[in-house]
Design a protein around this motif. Structure first.
Motif, mmCIF file in Angstrom:
data_model
loop_
_atom_site.group_PDB
_atom_site.id
_atom_site.type_symbol
_atom_site.label_atom_id
_atom_site.label_comp_id
_atom_site.label_asym_id
_atom_site.label_seq_id
_atom_site.Cartn_x
_atom_site.Cartn_y
_atom_site.Cartn_z
ATOM 1 N N THR A 25 45.176 33.036 46.250
ATOM 2 C CA THR A 25 45.026 34.375 46.831
ATOM 3 C C THR A 25 45.430 35.466 45.850
ATOM 4 O OG1 THR A 25 45.446 33.480 49.036
ATOM 5 C CG2 THR A 25 45.679 35.843 48.763
ATOM 6 N N GLU A 26 46.561 35.281 45.176
ATOM 7 C CA GLU A 26 47.033 36.311 44.252
ATOM 8 C C GLU A 26 46.079 36.488 43.083
ATOM 9 O OE1 GLU A 26 51.002 37.398 41.563
ATOM 10 O OE2 GLU A 26 50.944 35.576 42.803
ATOM 11 N N THR A 27 45.612 35.376 42.519
ATOM 12 C CA THR A 27 44.693 35.448 41.387
ATOM 13 C C THR A 27 43.389 36.109 41.788
ATOM 14 O OG1 THR A 27 45.643 33.431 40.433
ATOM 15 C CG2 THR A 27 43.457 34.085 39.666
ATOM 16 N N ARG A 28 42.857 35.714 42.945
ATOM 17 C CA ARG A 28 41.589 36.293 43.396
ATOM 18 C C ARG A 28 41.733 37.787 43.670
ATOM 19 N NH1 ARG A 28 39.233 37.648 48.235
ATOM 20 N NH2 ARG A 28 36.945 37.475 48.303
ATOM 21 N N ASN A 29 42.827 38.178 44.277
ATOM 22 C CA ASN A 29 43.020 39.595 44.578
ATOM 23 C C ASN A 29 43.042 40.445 43.316
ATOM 24 O OD1 ASN A 29 43.123 38.983 47.272
ATOM 25 N ND2 ASN A 29 45.331 39.263 47.490
ATOM 26 N N LYS A 30 43.686 39.945 42.279
ATOM 27 C CA LYS A 30 43.719 40.680 41.014
ATOM 28 C C LYS A 30 42.320 40.801 40.408
ATOM 29 C CE LYS A 30 48.486 39.514 39.725
ATOM 30 N NZ LYS A 30 49.346 38.781 38.752
ATOM 31 N N GLU A 72 31.803 24.624 47.865
ATOM 32 C CA GLU A 72 33.017 24.713 47.056
ATOM 33 C C GLU A 72 33.366 26.158 46.731
ATOM 34 O OE1 GLU A 72 34.968 22.146 46.621
ATOM 35 O OE2 GLU A 72 33.462 21.059 47.802
ATOM 36 N N ILE A 73 32.364 26.983 46.491
ATOM 37 C CA ILE A 73 32.615 28.405 46.251
ATOM 38 C C ILE A 73 33.251 29.038 47.482
ATOM 39 C CG2 ILE A 73 31.450 30.635 45.966
ATOM 40 C CD1 ILE A 73 29.576 29.252 43.986
ATOM 41 N N GLY A 74 32.740 28.696 48.662
ATOM 42 C CA GLY A 74 33.326 29.220 49.895
ATOM 43 C C GLY A 74 34.737 28.718 50.127
ATOM 44 N N ARG A 75 35.010 27.483 49.731
ATOM 45 C CA ARG A 75 36.347 26.919 49.938
ATOM 46 C C ARG A 75 37.407 27.687 49.147
ATOM 47 N NH1 ARG A 75 36.957 21.775 51.433
ATOM 48 N NH2 ARG A 75 34.941 21.211 50.533
ATOM 49 N N ARG A 76 37.046 28.155 47.937
ATOM 50 C CA ARG A 76 37.996 28.880 47.099
ATOM 51 C C ARG A 76 37.798 30.394 47.167
ATOM 52 N NH1 ARG A 76 41.510 26.417 47.787
ATOM 53 N NH2 ARG A 76 42.608 27.860 46.422
ATOM 54 N N LEU A 77 36.825 30.860 47.937
ATOM 55 C CA LEU A 77 36.490 32.280 48.010
ATOM 56 C C LEU A 77 36.222 32.854 46.613
ATOM 57 C CD1 LEU A 77 38.784 33.945 50.706
ATOM 58 C CD2 LEU A 77 36.419 33.180 50.919
ATOM 59 N N ALA A 78 35.585 32.071 45.770
ATOM 60 C CA ALA A 78 35.297 32.513 44.407
ATOM 61 C C ALA A 78 34.375 33.726 44.453
ATOM 62 C CB ALA A 78 34.636 31.389 43.613
ATOM 63 N N PRO A 79 34.730 34.825 43.764
ATOM 64 C CA PRO A 79 33.945 36.058 43.862
ATOM 65 C C PRO A 79 32.721 36.112 42.955
ATOM 66 C CG PRO A 79 35.873 36.424 42.489
ATOM 67 C CD PRO A 79 35.967 35.001 42.980
ATOM 68 N N GLU A 80 32.484 35.066 42.172
ATOM 69 C CA GLU A 80 31.323 35.082 41.278
ATOM 70 C C GLU A 80 30.036 35.134 42.106
ATOM 71 O OE1 GLU A 80 34.633 34.460 39.121
ATOM 72 O OE2 GLU A 80 34.016 33.083 40.703
ATOM 73 N N PRO A 81 29.117 36.087 41.800
ATOM 74 C CA PRO A 81 27.912 36.297 42.631
ATOM 75 C C PRO A 81 26.808 35.294 42.352
ATOM 76 C CG PRO A 81 27.913 37.850 40.817
ATOM 77 C CD PRO A 81 29.200 37.065 40.685
ATOM 78 N N VAL A 82 27.087 34.026 42.613
ATOM 79 C CA VAL A 82 26.142 32.966 42.274
ATOM 80 C C VAL A 82 24.832 33.113 43.036
ATOM 81 C CG1 VAL A 82 25.768 30.469 42.356
ATOM 82 C CG2 VAL A 82 27.981 31.372 41.630
ATOM 83 N N VAL A 83 24.913 33.413 44.320
ATOM 84 C CA VAL A 83 23.687 33.517 45.132
ATOM 85 C C VAL A 83 22.959 34.825 44.868
ATOM 86 C CG1 VAL A 83 22.765 33.627 47.474
ATOM 87 C CG2 VAL A 83 24.591 32.028 46.932
ATOM 88 N N HIS A 84 23.654 35.942 45.017
ATOM 89 C CA HIS A 84 22.990 37.244 44.955
ATOM 90 C C HIS A 84 22.710 37.703 43.526
ATOM 91 C CE1 HIS A 84 23.535 37.602 49.244
ATOM 92 N NE2 HIS A 84 24.826 37.390 49.110
ATOM 93 N N THR A 328 47.543 40.042 57.065
ATOM 94 C CA THR A 328 48.022 40.730 55.870
ATOM 95 C C THR A 328 47.172 40.399 54.658
ATOM 96 O OG1 THR A 328 49.570 38.932 55.332
ATOM 97 C CG2 THR A 328 50.381 40.722 56.741
ATOM 98 N N TRP A 329 47.090 41.355 53.723
ATOM 99 C CA TRP A 329 46.307 41.205 52.498
ATOM 100 C C TRP A 329 46.842 40.063 51.632
ATOM 101 C CZ3 TRP A 329 41.916 42.765 50.306
ATOM 102 C CH2 TRP A 329 41.781 42.716 48.921
ATOM 103 N N GLU A 330 48.167 39.841 51.702
ATOM 104 C CA GLU A 330 48.786 38.840 50.841
ATOM 105 C C GLU A 330 48.515 37.410 51.308
ATOM 106 O OE1 GLU A 330 50.638 42.691 50.451
ATOM 107 O OE2 GLU A 330 50.385 41.377 52.217
ATOM 108 N N TYR A 331 48.107 37.244 52.560
ATOM 109 C CA TYR A 331 47.968 35.890 53.084
ATOM 110 C C TYR A 331 46.500 35.465 53.102
ATOM 111 C CZ TYR A 331 50.092 31.821 55.148
ATOM 112 O OH TYR A 331 50.566 30.554 55.332
ATOM 113 N N PRO A 332 46.198 34.210 52.753
ATOM 114 C CA PRO A 332 44.808 33.787 52.533
ATOM 115 C C PRO A 332 43.880 33.940 53.729
ATOM 116 C CG PRO A 332 46.325 32.169 51.611
ATOM 117 C CD PRO A 332 47.156 33.144 52.396
#
Length: 369
Positions: A25-30, A72-84, A328-332
């Motif tokens: 969560t912290e890494t993704r938020n940054k 797998e992208i959804g599991r980690r909420l990876a923000p990379e725009p693979v589909v769009h 909260t924003w801090e929690y996944p």
């Protein structure tokens, strides 16, 4: 029917999962707070193992591989725009483009170019509704005028695939360079951490994608493929939201005992699992139908309806079972809830999918007992 993944698909799943394991969560938020909104190193790694070119050559990969990766992208909420930013508009270029235009896909698959599919317009109801953006031919080129919003990845797309009304009727597809004269962007962040833009065309120079003929059927097929990919991404997000919730119930104490000792709470978690499995079966149904060459808008509507309902149920219960910390924003779980909500409303909400199915009731035979 075989629902097991092949050895190659299992390897693809495990490789993708390992690559994205650094996201917390912290890494993704940054990352989503800073430009460009995703990790460029991860984007290149996705390109290096061939993920950004999935489906461009159907003989090499297809909807099932895309389903595996997007889960797998959804599991980690990876923000990379693979589909769009790659797979969705790239599939349109692969289907409609001439040899020169399809050559662009090498740069997309290599992570060097980002695409965007500019189709949705303000007030548009229905994914394949008539578009207001117009195309006028001037010599060997075309000029586009109109507004597209929302355009996911439109904030930084190098090339846009744009739908526009043809002079003789029908909807054509055009390629527009991101720095073309007459193109203006108003970038923004979506509430789930993604990036998009409102894009205005003022007699913007464009090139017809393939022949300048009605591409309505191709657009519908592209939207169905994107919908299937989003269902898979939502499935991964639901799996992780349920895991986080059950882990929380095992560790959080109330009245001196862990929450999983309260039968009512474990029953609610069990209901979440039922919703997850319903979504899983429909996501697989959508992907397997595409793999069999059955690109059916009704199947897509059924899948997205169930995935939307399951996602809403799991997101709401995950937040409720976490108590106040869940929002909260801090929690996944708050981020998983936001992404599931965004997916539900992309390409039509659950209510829109229900209307699609209702409108086609007349195509079914009446069963009499």
């Amino acid at each position: 029917m075989d629902f097991q993944l092949s050895d190659e698909q299992v390897l693809l799943r495990d490789t993708t999962r390992s690559m994205l394991s650094g996201y917390d969560t912290e890494t993704r938020n940054k990352i989503i707070e800073a430009d460009p909104g995703f990790n460029t190193e991860v984007w290149q790694q996705l390109a290096d193992i061939g993920i950004l070119g999935l489906g461009f050559d159907p003989d090499e990969s297809g909807p099932l591989e895309i389903m595996v990766v997007l889960t797998e992208i959804g599991r980690r909420l990876a923000p990379e725009p693979v589909v769009h930013g790659a797979l969705g508009p790239g599939a349109l270029i692969a289907e409609r483009g001439d040899a020169q235009q399809r050559a662009l896909l090498d740069a997309v698959a290599g992570g060097e170019q980002i695409l965007a599919f500019a189709h949705t317009e303000p007030g548009m109801r229905g994914a394949v509704a008539k578009v207001a953006t117009t195309a006028v031919q001037q010599g060997d080129s075309w000029r586009l005028s109109g507004r597209k919003n929302p355009v996911l990845t439109g904030d930084r797309a190098d090339t846009l695939v744009v739908s526009a009304a043809l002079p003789d009727g029908g909807t054509g597809l055009f390629l527009v360079e991101g720095d073309a004269d007459g193109l203006t962007r108003q970038p923004y962040r979506t509430f789930d951490g993604q990036r998009g833009a409102q894009i205005d065309f003022a007699e913007t120079v464009a090139t017809a994608l393939g022949e300048p003929t009605d591409a309505t059927d191709a657009i519908e097929r592209a939207l169905i493929r994107i919908s299937s990919a989003l269902c898979a991404e939502a499935l991964g997000a639901m799996e992780e939201a349920l895991r986080l919730t059950t882990d929380y119930l095992k560790t959080r104490k109330q009245f001196g005992v862990t929450l999983n000792t309260f039968q009512t709470l474990t029953q609610r978690a069990a209901d979440m699992y039922v919703s997850l499995e319903l979504a899983r079966s429909m996501s697989m149904y959508a992907a397997m139908s595409l793999a069999d060459g059955n690109i059916d808008p009704l199947i897509a509507a059924r899948a997205k309806l169930q995935v939307g309902r399951s996602g809403r149920h799991i997101a709401q219960e995950a937040i409720q079972l976490h108590g106040g910390i869940g929002v909260t924003w801090e929690y996944p779980v708050s981020h998983y809830a936001a992404r599931l909500t965004a997916i539900e409303h992309t390409l039509g909400s659950s209510q829109d999918q229900l209307h699609v199915l209702i409108d086609n009731l007349g195509s079914y035979d009446l069963a009499k007992v």
